[in-house]
Design a protein around this motif. Structure first.
Motif, PDB file in Angstrom:
ATOM      1  N   HIS A   1       0.830  -1.202   0.000  1.00 62.07           N
ATOM      2  CA  HIS A   1       0.000   0.000   0.000  1.00 62.07           C
ATOM      3  C   HIS A   1       0.871   1.262   0.000  1.00 62.07           C
ATOM      4  O   HIS A   1       0.514   2.260  -0.633  1.00 62.07           O
ATOM      5  N   TYR A   2       1.995   1.222   0.686  1.00 63.92           N
ATOM      6  CA  TYR A   2       2.887   2.381   0.707  1.00 63.92           C
ATOM      7  C   TYR A   2       3.489   2.613  -0.676  1.00 63.92           C
ATOM      8  O   TYR A   2       3.641   3.756  -1.118  1.00 63.92           O
ATOM      9  N   ARG A   3       3.843   1.522  -1.366  1.00 66.45           N
ATOM     10  CA  ARG A   3       4.383   1.664  -2.722  1.00 66.45           C
ATOM     11  C   ARG A   3       3.309   2.211  -3.662  1.00 66.45           C
ATOM     12  O   ARG A   3       3.588   3.076  -4.494  1.00 66.45           O
ATOM     13  N   TRP A   4       2.064   1.731  -3.518  1.00 61.87           N
ATOM     14  CA  TRP A   4       0.955   2.261  -4.313  1.00 61.87           C
ATOM     15  C   TRP A   4       0.784   3.755  -4.024  1.00 61.87           C
ATOM     16  O   TRP A   4       0.619   4.566  -4.954  1.00 61.87           O
ATOM     17  N   ALA A   5       0.813   4.127  -2.747  1.00 64.38           N
ATOM     18  CA  ALA A   5       0.605   5.520  -2.351  1.00 64.38           C
ATOM     19  C   ALA A   5       1.695   6.426  -2.914  1.00 64.38           C
ATOM     20  O   ALA A   5       1.401   7.537  -3.373  1.00 64.38           O
ATOM     21  N   THR A   6       2.922   5.960  -2.895  1.00 62.19           N
ATOM     22  CA  THR A   6       4.026   6.755  -3.442  1.00 62.19           C
ATOM     23  C   THR A   6       3.800   7.017  -4.930  1.00 62.19           C
ATOM     24  O   THR A   6       3.952   8.153  -5.401  1.00 62.19           O
ATOM     25  N   LYS A   7       3.398   5.996  -5.668  1.00 58.94           N
ATOM     26  CA  LYS A   7       3.113   6.164  -7.101  1.00 58.94           C
ATOM     27  C   LYS A   7       1.923   7.096  -7.313  1.00 58.94           C
ATOM     28  O   LYS A   7       1.941   7.948  -8.205  1.00 58.94           O
ATOM     29  N   LYS A   8       0.893   6.934  -6.494  1.00 59.84           N
ATOM     30  CA  LYS A   8      -0.308   7.764  -6.619  1.00 59.84           C
ATOM     31  C   LYS A   8       0.022   9.228  -6.351  1.00 59.84           C
ATOM     32  O   LYS A   8      -0.421  10.120  -7.092  1.00 59.84           O
ATOM     33  N   ILE A   9       0.805   9.485  -5.323  1.00 59.06           N
ATOM     34  CA  ILE A   9       1.170  10.872  -5.003  1.00 59.06           C
ATOM     35  C   ILE A   9       2.038  11.462  -6.097  1.00 59.06           C
ATOM     36  O   ILE A   9       1.870  12.635  -6.486  1.00 59.06           O
ATOM     37  N   LYS A  10       2.940  10.691  -6.651  1.00 61.34           N
ATOM     38  CA  LYS A  10       3.755  11.174  -7.778  1.00 61.34           C
ATOM     39  C   LYS A  10       2.859  11.583  -8.929  1.00 61.34           C
ATOM     40  O   LYS A  10       3.057  12.633  -9.548  1.00 61.34           O
ATOM     41  N   LYS A  11       1.854  10.757  -9.219  1.00 55.81           N
ATOM     42  CA  LYS A  11       0.937  11.052 -10.319  1.00 55.81           C
ATOM     43  C   LYS A  11       0.109  12.309 -10.008  1.00 55.81           C
ATOM     44  O   LYS A  11      -0.094  13.147 -10.888  1.00 55.81           O
ATOM     45  N   LEU A  12      -0.334  12.441  -8.776  1.00 55.08           N
ATOM     46  CA  LEU A  12      -1.142  13.600  -8.387  1.00 55.08           C
ATOM     47  C   LEU A  12      -0.365  14.905  -8.421  1.00 55.08           C
ATOM     48  O   LEU A  12      -0.919  15.965  -8.710  1.00 55.08           O
ATOM     49  N   THR A  13       0.922  14.832  -8.081  1.00 56.76           N
ATOM     50  CA  THR A  13       1.727  16.055  -7.961  1.00 56.76           C
ATOM     51  C   THR A  13       2.620  16.305  -9.174  1.00 56.76           C
ATOM     52  O   THR A  13       3.265  17.349  -9.246  1.00 56.76           O
ATOM     53  N   GLY A  14       2.682  15.333 -10.075  1.00 59.27           N
ATOM     54  CA  GLY A  14       3.529  15.486 -11.254  1.00 59.27           C
ATOM     55  C   GLY A  14       5.012  15.452 -10.960  1.00 59.27           C
ATOM     56  O   GLY A  14       5.811  15.992 -11.699  1.00 59.27           O
ATOM     57  N   THR A  15       5.368  14.783  -9.842  1.00 59.78           N
ATOM     58  CA  THR A  15       6.802  14.695  -9.493  1.00 59.78           C
ATOM     59  C   THR A  15       7.403  13.394  -9.956  1.00 59.78           C
ATOM     60  O   THR A  15       6.761  12.465 -10.323  1.00 59.78           O
TER      61      THR A  15
END
Length: 166
Positions: free
Chosen positions: A152-166
């Protein structure tokens, strides 16, 4: 991800947790709360919402474990079955939508700590062996723990990257 034993799991979860927080800590308060739609009909999520989602699933995991000591827990949550996970996630999103960013961060860190305390108190057999707990059936407890932490943490990291464009 498969883990050979508690040590392998703890090494993996420590890395995924650290990677997640390195990203979160780099976000400005504005970016942490900025919602972005991920597709047609999708909810508009922010990094804060992703963190609240993680906390909510930690809470569910801890409930499953506690209820599992006395019988069969309601999984994934009372009133929901696994096919209804999207509806459950929408309900959790609404529950935490207006919670402050500081509170979400604090709750996530606390619930992560509670899950890690639970794992620390388990033997390799209890964590890894299918059927060690009657309520986990043919799966080892690690399947539930890892899905709600490391994976879930790995999913969250990818999701946040996608949301923030980082």
């Amino acid at each position: 991800m498969k883990h050979a034993d508690n040590t392998a799991y703890l090494t993996s979860v420590k890395k995924s947790w650290t990677d997640l927080w390195l990203m979160i800590d780099e976000l400005s308060p504005k970016d942490f709360g900025r919602r972005k739609k991920a597709g047609t009909g999708a909810l508009a999520w922010s990094p804060k919402d992703v963190c609240a989602h993680l906390h909510a699933w930690h809470r569910l995991l801890l409930t499953w474990y506690r209820e599992g000591q006395h019988g069969q827990p309601s999984m994934p949550a009372r009133g929901f079955n696994w096919r209804e996970t999207p509806a459950l996630n929408r309900m959790l999103y609404q529950e935490f939508r207006d919670v402050s960013a500081a509170s979400v961060r604090r709750r996530l860190k606390l619930s992560h700590g509670r899950v890690m305390k639970l794992v620390d108190g388990l033997t390799d057999r209890q964590l890894m062996k299918p059927g060690a707990f009657k309520w986990t059936g043919k799966l080892g407890l690690i399947s539930y723990v890892s899905a709600n932490t490391d994976s879930h943490y790995r999913w969250a990291t990818k999701k946040i990257k996608k949301l923030t464009g980082t």
